[in-house]
Write a protein that holds these residues in place. Structure first.
Motif, PDB file in Angstrom:
ATOM      1  N   GLY A 181       0.827  -1.205   0.000  1.00 42.44           N
ATOM      2  CA  GLY A 181       0.000   0.000   0.000  1.00 42.44           C
ATOM      3  C   GLY A 181       0.852   1.242   0.000  1.00 42.44           C
ATOM      4  O   GLY A 181       0.529   2.242  -0.634  1.00 42.44           O
ATOM      5  N   TYR A 182       1.983   1.186   0.693  1.00 39.18           N
ATOM      6  CA  TYR A 182       2.902   2.329   0.747  1.00 39.18           C
ATOM      7  C   TYR A 182       3.533   2.564  -0.618  1.00 39.18           C
ATOM      8  O   TYR A 182       3.732   3.699  -1.032  1.00 39.18           O
ATOM      9  N   LYS A 183       3.831   1.462  -1.326  1.00 41.59           N
ATOM     10  CA  LYS A 183       4.413   1.603  -2.662  1.00 41.59           C
ATOM     11  C   LYS A 183       3.473   2.374  -3.585  1.00 41.59           C
ATOM     12  O   LYS A 183       3.900   3.178  -4.399  1.00 41.59           O
ATOM     13  N   ASN A 184       2.180   2.116  -3.443  1.00 42.96           N
ATOM     14  CA  ASN A 184       1.214   2.744  -4.326  1.00 42.96           C
ATOM     15  C   ASN A 184       1.105   4.247  -4.115  1.00 42.96           C
ATOM     16  O   ASN A 184       0.612   4.968  -4.972  1.00 42.96           O
ATOM     17  N   ASP A 185       1.573   4.715  -2.950  1.00 45.48           N
ATOM     18  CA  ASP A 185       1.528   6.143  -2.660  1.00 45.48           C
ATOM     19  C   ASP A 185       2.695   6.897  -3.298  1.00 45.48           C
ATOM     20  O   ASP A 185       2.731   8.113  -3.292  1.00 45.48           O
ATOM     21  N   LEU A 186       3.677   6.167  -3.838  1.00 45.64           N
ATOM     22  CA  LEU A 186       4.866   6.795  -4.409  1.00 45.64           C
ATOM     23  C   LEU A 186       4.796   6.759  -5.933  1.00 45.64           C
ATOM     24  O   LEU A 186       4.206   5.861  -6.518  1.00 45.64           O
ATOM     25  N   SER A 187       5.402   7.728  -6.561  1.00 50.75           N
ATOM     26  CA  SER A 187       5.419   7.734  -8.020  1.00 50.75           C
ATOM     27  C   SER A 187       6.247   6.564  -8.530  1.00 50.75           C
ATOM     28  O   SER A 187       7.171   6.104  -7.872  1.00 50.75           O
ATOM     29  N   THR A 188       5.914   6.098  -9.723  1.00 49.75           N
ATOM     30  CA  THR A 188       6.562   4.893 -10.244  1.00 49.75           C
ATOM     31  C   THR A 188       8.054   5.104 -10.510  1.00 49.75           C
ATOM     32  O   THR A 188       8.819   4.150 -10.542  1.00 49.75           O
ATOM     33  N   GLN A 189       8.471   6.351 -10.697  1.00 47.79           N
ATOM     34  CA  GLN A 189       9.870   6.627 -10.994  1.00 47.79           C
ATOM     35  C   GLN A 189      10.688   6.994  -9.753  1.00 47.79           C
ATOM     36  O   GLN A 189      11.856   7.325  -9.862  1.00 47.79           O
ATOM     37  N   ALA A 190      10.058   6.937  -8.583  1.00 51.70           N
ATOM     38  CA  ALA A 190      10.730   7.420  -7.369  1.00 51.70           C
ATOM     39  C   ALA A 190      11.903   6.524  -6.993  1.00 51.70           C
ATOM     40  O   ALA A 190      11.841   5.316  -7.103  1.00 51.70           O
ATOM     41  N   ASP A 191      12.978   7.164  -6.536  1.00 47.12           N
ATOM     42  CA  ASP A 191      14.127   6.453  -6.004  1.00 47.12           C
ATOM     43  C   ASP A 191      14.155   6.625  -4.498  1.00 47.12           C
ATOM     44  O   ASP A 191      13.549   7.534  -3.934  1.00 47.12           O
ATOM     45  N   VAL A 192      14.903   5.747  -3.851  1.00 45.13           N
ATOM     46  CA  VAL A 192      15.122   5.845  -2.413  1.00 45.13           C
ATOM     47  C   VAL A 192      16.617   6.057  -2.201  1.00 45.13           C
ATOM     48  O   VAL A 192      17.444   5.365  -2.794  1.00 45.13           O
ATOM     49  N   ASN A 193      16.960   7.028  -1.374  1.00 45.65           N
ATOM     50  CA  ASN A 193      18.354   7.344  -1.085  1.00 45.65           C
ATOM     51  C   ASN A 193      18.637   7.153   0.401  1.00 45.65           C
ATOM     52  O   ASN A 193      17.842   7.576   1.242  1.00 45.65           O
ATOM     53  N   ILE A 194      19.759   6.518   0.707  1.00 39.93           N
ATOM     54  CA  ILE A 194      20.199   6.350   2.088  1.00 39.93           C
ATOM     55  C   ILE A 194      21.566   7.026   2.215  1.00 39.93           C
ATOM     56  O   ILE A 194      22.490   6.728   1.451  1.00 39.93           O
TER      57      ILE A 194
END
Length: 625
Positions: free
Chosen positions: A358-371
């Motif tokens: 469900g959380y994935k669906n709230d993000l745009s399909t092209q979004a990246d995650v940075n750490i």
């Protein structure tokens, strides 16, 4: 340069947040800074009328203020004269500073300040507020007005008091407010200016987007020639002076710096620092401002080491260093509360996966995650210790696996309990104790990151340290041991793959020995009663039991006989359960070989099941036989 590019993209994706004031949980304000702006703690606020006259002033308690900034002023140090364009220290903004005893070295800072302000005020990019402030300050009577307003104070020679002393009480009474908010003399007070209108409500100068735009346009017009930007690949005006104050307003450490022309920062390979890495002024400003904003918004700091997770769209993301309970509060699909259906790893994994999907669906399909992990070895240099850029689905899948494998039942959260993975900080405390040096804690947290985001094995020394401390309850208070035990079980269970619920069918030697110890602990505890708080023999001998189980079990069993006699038929169920568990251990396995961490899993699960049972039912069942 990839982390700079990602930060730059984050700024561009959040342009609508620029200048909007937000608050942390501790009520401290922060904002996504405009380009060519920084923050400073102000001590005095001065209000100017629209026609350029003094209106009022008051002392403020080190309030963080957004101010215009040039490359030179943002990196000024020591005796270097580099005025901020508008708000600045008293020694810069007061034209009568020297007249009231202010000390300057060679040149008067006000001369440089007022010239710079005049250029802005008379430029095509100026606005009415800048002109009003300039009109007042060029009169060179700021200190005179502040003295009349009882903001600044003079000695008997009509000079600024350098530091408050009791001898001045005869002149001014009790200690004035200004001396409570500044650390040096009055000349170090930072002044912020505002424009007051008697006919209309004006936006505060430091919150006014029109003021931001005015200075940005003016300053961009002053920037020099263009160079290739290594971040964007475009030809843009470059800079060699990059932002500081990244982690907080007092942080002097810089991520990018090359100011050692005589040493070996870059010489030997390059003639000029810009040949090593050319970064445009705009990219540097936006990337650093985005980083400051994100750290304030969602960063976690341990002993000045910052752990940051973000997506390019700027929305908060589940952090790998948090426990399942804190992450579940971000995801409405998962409560984190243990229930009968969630008390197995498979069921919990299914629910946690649903929530993350469900959380994935709230993000745009092209979004990246940075750490990103930042820390400084010195006051002037900040380093990127760790950086990873992930596709968001890969990141969330790795997070799901960690919280579904490093999983156990935890009761250390006040007023609640949860099933899942502990926070990396709690794992550090389980391994080294709650009084461990913060350098050790942040080092362990960094070492655990690859285990979470790359699915690497947990380092053996961390598992061993958790096991050893959990096996030594006598060395800590009960609450601390219970927390250490559940965290150690989660760490060990990641390698072993047991269910949180009791596995009655397991014939693993170490698991069965753990179950035996749990029954012995519960039996003695029930015989002692709730009023007795001392440790049971099972708990006292736990460390020896983990090293020499067969020999220590005989000692524990002998010590149980008086308690079995005291309970009588009420203890028959537990006695039979001990016999049943012991009978499952193979004869050759009933030896003094040290126990692995699996015995802790058996101990915890068996204790939990026995405490969940209604004690009143057990004697009834026994007597009915």
């Amino acid at each position: 340069m990839s982390w700079l590019l990602q930060l730059y993209k984050t700024y561009e994706a959040n342009l609508d947040q620029v200048g909007i004031i937000e608050k942390k949980a501790n009520d401290k304000e922060y904002t996504l800074l405009p380009v060519a702006h920084t923050t400073q703690n102000a001590h005095i606020e001065v209000n100017i009328t629209e026609d350029g006259n003094f209106h009022s002033a008051f002392v403020i308690d080190k309030i963080n203020t957004v101010i215009p900034s040039t490359e030179e002023s943002a990196s000024r140090a020591g005796s270097k004269i580099a005025p901020y364009p508008l708000h600045d220290k008293l020694s810069y903004v007061a034209g009568d500073f020297v007249a009231y005893g202010g000390k300057v070295k060679k040149e008067e800072p006000f001369t440089y300040y007022i010239e710079q302000l005049e250029n802005w005020a008379l430029s095509p990019y100026s606005n009415d507020k800048v002109k009003s402030i300039y009109s007042y300050l060029k009169k060179q009577q700021l200190i005179k007005d502040l003295v009349k307003e009882n903001i600044l104070y003079l000695d008997k020679d009509e000079k600024l008091i350098e530091a408050w002393d009791k001898k001045y009480e005869s002149l001014h009474g009790d200690k004035p407010a200004i001396f409570s908010v500044i650390t040096g003399g009055q000349e170090s007070a930072f002044i912020r200016f505002n424009v007051h209108s008697s006919t209309r409500l004006l936006e505060k100068v430091w919150n006014d987007t029109a003021m931001y735009d005015s200075f940005i346009k003016y300053y961009n017009n002053l920037l020099g020639g263009e160079d290739l930007c290594f971040v964007t690949g475009q030809k843009l005006p470059s800079t060699e002076k990059h932002a500081n104050k990244i982690r907080n307003a007092g942080d002097k450490a810089k991520l990018i710096s090359a100011n050692d022309k005589a040493g070996f920062t870059y010489r030997g390979r390059f003639n000029k620092s810009i040949e090593a890495a050319s970064i445009s002024y705009e990219v540097s400003q936006k990337a650093h401002n985005a980083l400051k904003w994100l750290i304030n918004r969602q960063g976690k700091a341990i002993d000045n080491r910052v752990f940051l997770v973000w997506g390019n769209e700027g929305s908060p993301l589940p952090s790998p260093i948090e426990d399942t309970f804190d992450i579940s509060r971000m995801m409405p699909g998962l409560s984190g509360e243990p229930t009968q259906t969630l008390f197995t790893n498979k069921e919990f994994s299914r629910e946690f996966a649903k929530a993350l999907d469900g959380y994935k669906n709230d993000l745009s399909t092209q979004a990246d995650v940075n750490i990103l992990i930042l820390d400084s070895a010195t006051t002037g240099r900040l380093a990127v210790l760790y950086y990873r850029n992930f596709n968001k689905e890969i990141y969330l899948d790795r997070l799901k696996k960690w919280h579904s494998t490093c999983v156990w039942h935890h009761g250390y959260k006040k007023g609640t309990s949860f099933i899942g993975a502990p926070a990396t900080k709690d794992i550090a405390y389980a391994a080294y104790g709650p009084r461990a040096n913060e350098k050790i804690v942040k080092g362990l947290m960094e070492r655990l990151l690859p285990c979470i985001v790359d699915d690497k094995r947990t380092p053996k020394d961390i598992v061993k340290s958790c096991l050893q401390r959990a096996s030594n309850p006598a060395s800590m208070e009960k609450w601390e041991w219970e927390k250490t035990l559940s965290v150690a079980c989660a760490v060990i269970n990641r390698e072993e793959g047991f269910e949180v619920a009791l596995d009655k069918e397991s014939k693993d030697r170490d698991y069965l020995f753990g179950r035996l110890l749990a029954v012995a602990d519960v039996l003695e505890r029930r015989a002692l009663g709730s009023e007795e708080t001392r440790s049971t023999n099972a708990i006292r001998y736990m460390n020896g039991f983990s090293k020499h189980p067969a020999r220590t079990w005989k000692t524990i069993q002998d010590s149980l006989q008086p308690y079995q006699a005291r309970l009588g038929t009420n203890g028959l169920y537990l006695t039979k359960l001990m016999d049943e568990i012991a009978s499952k251990i193979e004869l050759d396995d009933f030896n003094n070989k040290p126990l692995s961490g699996k015995y802790l899993l058996g101990l915890y699960s068996q204790r939990h099941e026995l405490y969940q049972k209604k004690e009143a039912k057990e004697p009834v069942e026994e007597n009915s036989k």
